[in-house]
Design a protein around this motif. Structure first.
Motif, PDB file in Angstrom:
ATOM      1  N   GLU A  19      -6.436  86.755  -5.883  1.00 19.10           N
ATOM      2  CA  GLU A  19      -5.530  85.955  -7.140  1.00 19.10           C
ATOM      3  C   GLU A  19      -4.456  86.718  -7.017  1.00 19.10           C
ATOM      4  OE1 GLU A  19      -7.283  88.038 -10.700  1.00 19.10           O
ATOM      5  OE2 GLU A  19      -9.584  87.038 -10.576  1.00 19.10           O
ATOM      6  N   GLY A  20      -3.873  87.676  -6.805  1.00 16.78           N
ATOM      7  CA  GLY A  20      -2.421  88.613  -6.953  1.00 16.78           C
ATOM      8  C   GLY A  20      -2.114  87.416  -5.758  1.00 16.78           C
ATOM      9  N   TRP A  21      -2.903  86.973  -4.010  1.00 17.51           N
ATOM     10  CA  TRP A  21      -1.905  86.413  -3.743  1.00 17.51           C
ATOM     11  C   TRP A  21      -1.892  85.015  -3.720  1.00 17.51           C
ATOM     12  CZ3 TRP A  21      -5.704  82.723  -0.409  1.00 17.51           C
ATOM     13  CH2 TRP A  21      -4.752  82.250   0.796  1.00 17.51           C
ATOM     14  N   GLN A  22      -3.034  84.357  -4.727  1.00 16.27           N
ATOM     15  CA  GLN A  22      -2.423  83.080  -4.977  1.00 16.27           C
ATOM     16  C   GLN A  22      -1.588  83.115  -6.069  1.00 16.27           C
ATOM     17  OE1 GLN A  22      -7.125  82.501  -6.539  1.00 16.27           O
ATOM     18  NE2 GLN A  22      -7.805  81.575  -3.779  1.00 16.27           N
ATOM     19  N   LYS A  23      -1.125  83.800  -7.484  1.00 13.17           N
ATOM     20  CA  LYS A  23      -0.537  83.506  -7.544  1.00 13.17           C
ATOM     21  C   LYS A  23       1.045  84.170  -7.259  1.00 13.17           C
ATOM     22  CE  LYS A  23       1.472  85.781 -12.003  1.00 13.17           C
ATOM     23  NZ  LYS A  23       2.557  85.733 -12.019  1.00 13.17           N
ATOM     24  N   ASN A  24       0.603  84.996  -6.050  1.00 13.16           N
ATOM     25  CA  ASN A  24       2.490  85.141  -5.061  1.00 13.16           C
ATOM     26  C   ASN A  24       2.831  84.004  -4.772  1.00 13.16           C
ATOM     27  OD1 ASN A  24       4.689  86.707  -4.593  1.00 13.16           O
ATOM     28  ND2 ASN A  24       3.199  86.532  -2.968  1.00 13.16           N
ATOM     29  N   MET A  25       1.865  83.115  -4.080  1.00 10.87           N
ATOM     30  CA  MET A  25       1.701  82.001  -3.206  1.00 10.87           C
ATOM     31  C   MET A  25       2.421  80.686  -3.905  1.00 10.87           C
ATOM     32  SD  MET A  25      -0.228  79.904  -1.001  1.00 10.87           S
ATOM     33  CE  MET A  25      -1.134  81.369   0.512  1.00 10.87           C
ATOM     34  N   LEU A  26       1.536  80.569  -5.366  1.00 10.41           N
ATOM     35  CA  LEU A  26       2.123  79.280  -6.074  1.00 10.41           C
ATOM     36  C   LEU A  26       3.841  80.154  -7.096  1.00 10.41           C
ATOM     37  CD1 LEU A  26      -1.093  79.071  -8.513  1.00 10.41           C
ATOM     38  CD2 LEU A  26      -0.402  77.537  -6.124  1.00 10.41           C
ATOM     39  N   ASP A  27       3.901  81.024  -7.180  1.00 10.29           N
ATOM     40  CA  ASP A  27       5.455  81.175  -7.882  1.00 10.29           C
ATOM     41  C   ASP A  27       6.209  81.321  -6.926  1.00 10.29           C
ATOM     42  OD1 ASP A  27       3.863  82.544 -10.515  1.00 10.29           O
ATOM     43  OD2 ASP A  27       4.388  84.629  -9.828  1.00 10.29           O
ATOM     44  N   THR A  28       6.021  81.868  -5.379  1.00 10.87           N
ATOM     45  CA  THR A  28       7.210  81.311  -3.829  1.00 10.87           C
ATOM     46  C   THR A  28       7.422  79.772  -4.453  1.00 10.87           C
ATOM     47  OG1 THR A  28       6.533  83.810  -3.298  1.00 10.87           O
ATOM     48  CG2 THR A  28       7.416  82.308  -2.465  1.00 10.87           C
ATOM     49  N   PHE A  29       6.127  79.548  -4.166  1.00 15.30           N
ATOM     50  CA  PHE A  29       6.399  77.807  -3.740  1.00 15.30           C
ATOM     51  C   PHE A  29       6.901  77.191  -5.306  1.00 15.30           C
ATOM     52  CE2 PHE A  29       3.017  78.302  -0.207  1.00 15.30           C
ATOM     53  CZ  PHE A  29       4.081  79.169   1.342  1.00 15.30           C
ATOM     54  N   GLN A  30       6.523  77.392  -6.319  1.00  9.49           N
ATOM     55  CA  GLN A  30       7.384  77.052  -7.648  1.00  9.49           C
ATOM     56  C   GLN A  30       6.310  75.702  -7.906  1.00  9.49           C
ATOM     57  OE1 GLN A  30      12.272  76.439  -6.651  1.00  9.49           O
ATOM     58  NE2 GLN A  30      11.766  78.839  -7.650  1.00  9.49           N
ATOM     59  N   ILE A  31       5.367  76.066  -7.830  1.00  6.85           N
ATOM     60  CA  ILE A  31       3.840  75.270  -7.139  1.00  6.85           C
ATOM     61  C   ILE A  31       2.766  75.440  -8.171  1.00  6.85           C
ATOM     62  CG2 ILE A  31       4.453  73.425  -5.740  1.00  6.85           C
ATOM     63  CD1 ILE A  31       2.257  74.709  -4.130  1.00  6.85           C
ATOM     64  N   ASP A  32       2.261  73.868  -9.361  1.00  2.00           N
ATOM     65  CA  ASP A  32       1.485  74.799  -9.555  1.00  2.00           C
ATOM     66  C   ASP A  32      -0.339  74.636  -9.685  1.00  2.00           C
ATOM     67  OD1 ASP A  32       2.761  74.911 -11.938  1.00  2.00           O
ATOM     68  OD2 ASP A  32       2.753  72.242 -12.463  1.00  2.00           O
ATOM     69  N   THR A  33      -0.206  73.795  -7.686  1.00  2.00           N
ATOM     70  CA  THR A  33      -1.369  74.065  -7.642  1.00  2.00           C
ATOM     71  C   THR A  33      -0.799  73.821  -5.836  1.00  2.00           C
ATOM     72  OG1 THR A  33      -3.682  73.329  -7.436  1.00  2.00           O
ATOM     73  CG2 THR A  33      -2.339  71.898  -8.032  1.00  2.00           C
ATOM     74  N   LEU A  34      -2.305  73.776  -5.157  1.00  2.00           N
ATOM     75  CA  LEU A  34      -1.558  73.522  -4.035  1.00  2.00           C
ATOM     76  C   LEU A  34      -1.958  72.896  -3.452  1.00  2.00           C
ATOM     77  CD1 LEU A  34      -3.041  77.108  -1.966  1.00  2.00           C
ATOM     78  CD2 LEU A  34      -0.523  76.222  -2.379  1.00  2.00           C
ATOM     79  N   SER A  35      -1.688  71.846  -2.827  1.00  2.00           N
ATOM     80  CA  SER A  35      -2.217  70.329  -2.535  1.00  2.00           C
ATOM     81  C   SER A  35      -3.676  70.030  -1.319  1.00  2.00           C
ATOM     82  CB  SER A  35      -1.239  69.513  -1.905  1.00  2.00           C
ATOM     83  OG  SER A  35      -0.634  69.804  -0.879  1.00  2.00           O
ATOM     84  N   GLU A  36      -4.159  68.936  -1.314  1.00  2.95           N
ATOM     85  CA  GLU A  36      -4.959  68.811  -0.328  1.00  2.95           C
ATOM     86  C   GLU A  36      -4.241  68.965   1.367  1.00  2.95           C
ATOM     87  OE1 GLU A  36      -8.504  68.220  -0.762  1.00  2.95           O
ATOM     88  OE2 GLU A  36      -8.419  69.098  -3.178  1.00  2.95           O
ATOM     89  N   GLU A  37      -3.005  68.416   1.431  1.00  2.00           N
ATOM     90  CA  GLU A  37      -3.027  68.819   2.577  1.00  2.00           C
ATOM     91  C   GLU A  37      -2.372  69.667   2.908  1.00  2.00           C
ATOM     92  OE1 GLU A  37       1.137  66.994   4.514  1.00  2.00           O
ATOM     93  OE2 GLU A  37       1.416  67.045   3.149  1.00  2.00           O
ATOM     94  N   ILE A  38      -1.959  70.761   1.952  1.00  2.00           N
ATOM     95  CA  ILE A  38      -1.716  72.756   2.555  1.00  2.00           C
ATOM     96  C   ILE A  38      -2.953  72.744   2.550  1.00  2.00           C
ATOM     97  CG2 ILE A  38      -1.514  74.621   0.927  1.00  2.00           C
ATOM     98  CD1 ILE A  38       0.734  73.142  -0.377  1.00  2.00           C
ATOM     99  N   LEU A  39      -4.209  72.637   1.706  1.00  2.00           N
ATOM    100  CA  LEU A  39      -5.503  73.803   1.127  1.00  2.00           C
ATOM    101  C   LEU A  39      -5.757  72.780   2.928  1.00  2.00           C
ATOM    102  CD1 LEU A  39      -7.001  72.463  -1.687  1.00  2.00           C
ATOM    103  CD2 LEU A  39      -6.270  75.245  -0.451  1.00  2.00           C
ATOM    104  N   ALA A  40      -6.173  71.692   3.553  1.00  2.00           N
ATOM    105  CA  ALA A  40      -6.545  71.261   4.814  1.00  2.00           C
ATOM    106  C   ALA A  40      -5.914  72.146   5.880  1.00  2.00           C
ATOM    107  CB  ALA A  40      -6.030  70.360   5.072  1.00  2.00           C
ATOM    108  N   PHE A  41      -4.270  72.121   6.519  1.00  2.00           N
ATOM    109  CA  PHE A  41      -3.585  72.995   7.344  1.00  2.00           C
ATOM    110  C   PHE A  41      -3.756  74.274   6.952  1.00  2.00           C
ATOM    111  CE2 PHE A  41      -1.125  69.604   8.368  1.00  2.00           C
ATOM    112  CZ  PHE A  41      -0.313  70.004   9.670  1.00  2.00           C
ATOM    113  N   ASN A  42      -4.399  75.120   5.590  1.00  2.00           N
ATOM    114  CA  ASN A  42      -4.677  76.599   5.785  1.00  2.00           C
ATOM    115  C   ASN A  42      -6.189  76.347   6.799  1.00  2.00           C
ATOM    116  OD1 ASN A  42      -2.685  76.785   4.334  1.00  2.00           O
ATOM    117  ND2 ASN A  42      -3.595  77.290   2.454  1.00  2.00           N
ATOM    118  N   ASN A  43      -6.393  75.864   6.264  1.00  2.00           N
ATOM    119  CA  ASN A  43      -8.259  75.979   6.509  1.00  2.00           C
ATOM    120  C   ASN A  43      -7.966  75.526   8.465  1.00  2.00           C
ATOM    121  OD1 ASN A  43     -11.136  75.559   7.362  1.00  2.00           O
ATOM    122  ND2 ASN A  43     -11.234  73.485   7.292  1.00  2.00           N
ATOM    123  N   PHE A  44      -7.320  74.438   8.541  1.00  2.00           N
ATOM    124  CA  PHE A  44      -7.316  74.297  10.380  1.00  2.00           C
ATOM    125  C   PHE A  44      -6.860  75.564  11.037  1.00  2.00           C
ATOM    126  CE2 PHE A  44      -5.397  69.021   9.559  1.00  2.00           C
ATOM    127  CZ  PHE A  44      -7.442  69.021   9.178  1.00  2.00           C
TER     128      PHE A  44
END
Length: 203
Positions: A19-44
């Motif tokens: 949870e802390g990781w997800q919050k820190n990531m969104l705060d750092t990237f200044q976005i509300d949610t991770l896009s499908e493209e980002i999630l796909a790259f993470n999976n790759f």
């Protein structure tokens, strides 16, 4: 009777702050949610289908204000402490020679690099296992059936004689579908060192 124990890594041996990781990531990237493209790259990346450099370049293209060091810090923020008492438990289990011990983890190169640098007993930990599978090295990820079938076939394991321990419900469901015995461990309220008390019906 259980003859093989397959362990996840995160939230079984090393503590994670998802949870802390997800919050820190969104705060750092200044976005509300991770896009499908980002999630796909993470999976790759977890599957080892792209290199660490390609992974970091992708994030820099999307968040040009950040450096590779910034992104690496954000990515590794999820990783916390590895209590040594879990290593001691594992070493005792290995010394008993009663079970084949396997690690099966969705883990990428950046995370493993951090662990090697920050967990002084990593090699000692790794050497406790008869087989040690990281998703980015075998190009397979949980909860897909093929990763479990790969482990069963590679080690000539009977699924019904195997216990799989993981904190992710989807991974547990996938293992159950193949008739593997499971323990859906709950981080911070359950601990792998209490395996034989918690799952005494299987041993």
């Amino acid at each position: 009777m259980i003859k093989t124990i397959i362990f996840d890594f995160g939230n079984v041996f090393i503590n994670l702050d998802i949870e802390g990781w997800q919050k820190n990531m969104l705060d750092t990237f200044q976005i509300d949610t991770l896009s499908e493209e980002i999630l796909a790259f993470n999976n790759f990346y977890e599957q080892g289908l792209i290199s660490t450099n390609e992974f970091l370049e992708f994030y820099i293209e999307n968040f040009p204000k950040l450096s590779k060091e910034d992104i690496t810090y954000v990515w590794n923020y999820i990783l916390k402490d590895f209590p040594k008492f879990r290593l001691d438990f594992l070493k005792t289990l290995k010394a008993s020679a009663k079970y084949k011990l396997i690690l099966l983890s969705n883990t990428n190169e950046l995370h493993i690099s951090w662990i090697k640098e920050n967990v002084s007993f990593y090699e000692e930990f790794k050497n406790c296992f008869d087989a040690f599978y990281l998703s980015h090295e075998i190009h397979l990820t949980k909860p897909n059936n093929d990763i479990f079938e790969f482990v069963l076939n590679e080690n000539n394991i009977n699924a019904k004689e195997c216990l799989f321990i993981d904190d992710n419900q989807n991974n547990i469901k996938a293992a159950n579908a193949l008739h593997i015995q499971t323990w859906h461990i709950t981080p911070y309220t359950e601990d792998v060192i209490n395996l034989f008390e918690t799952k005494n019906d299987l041993f």
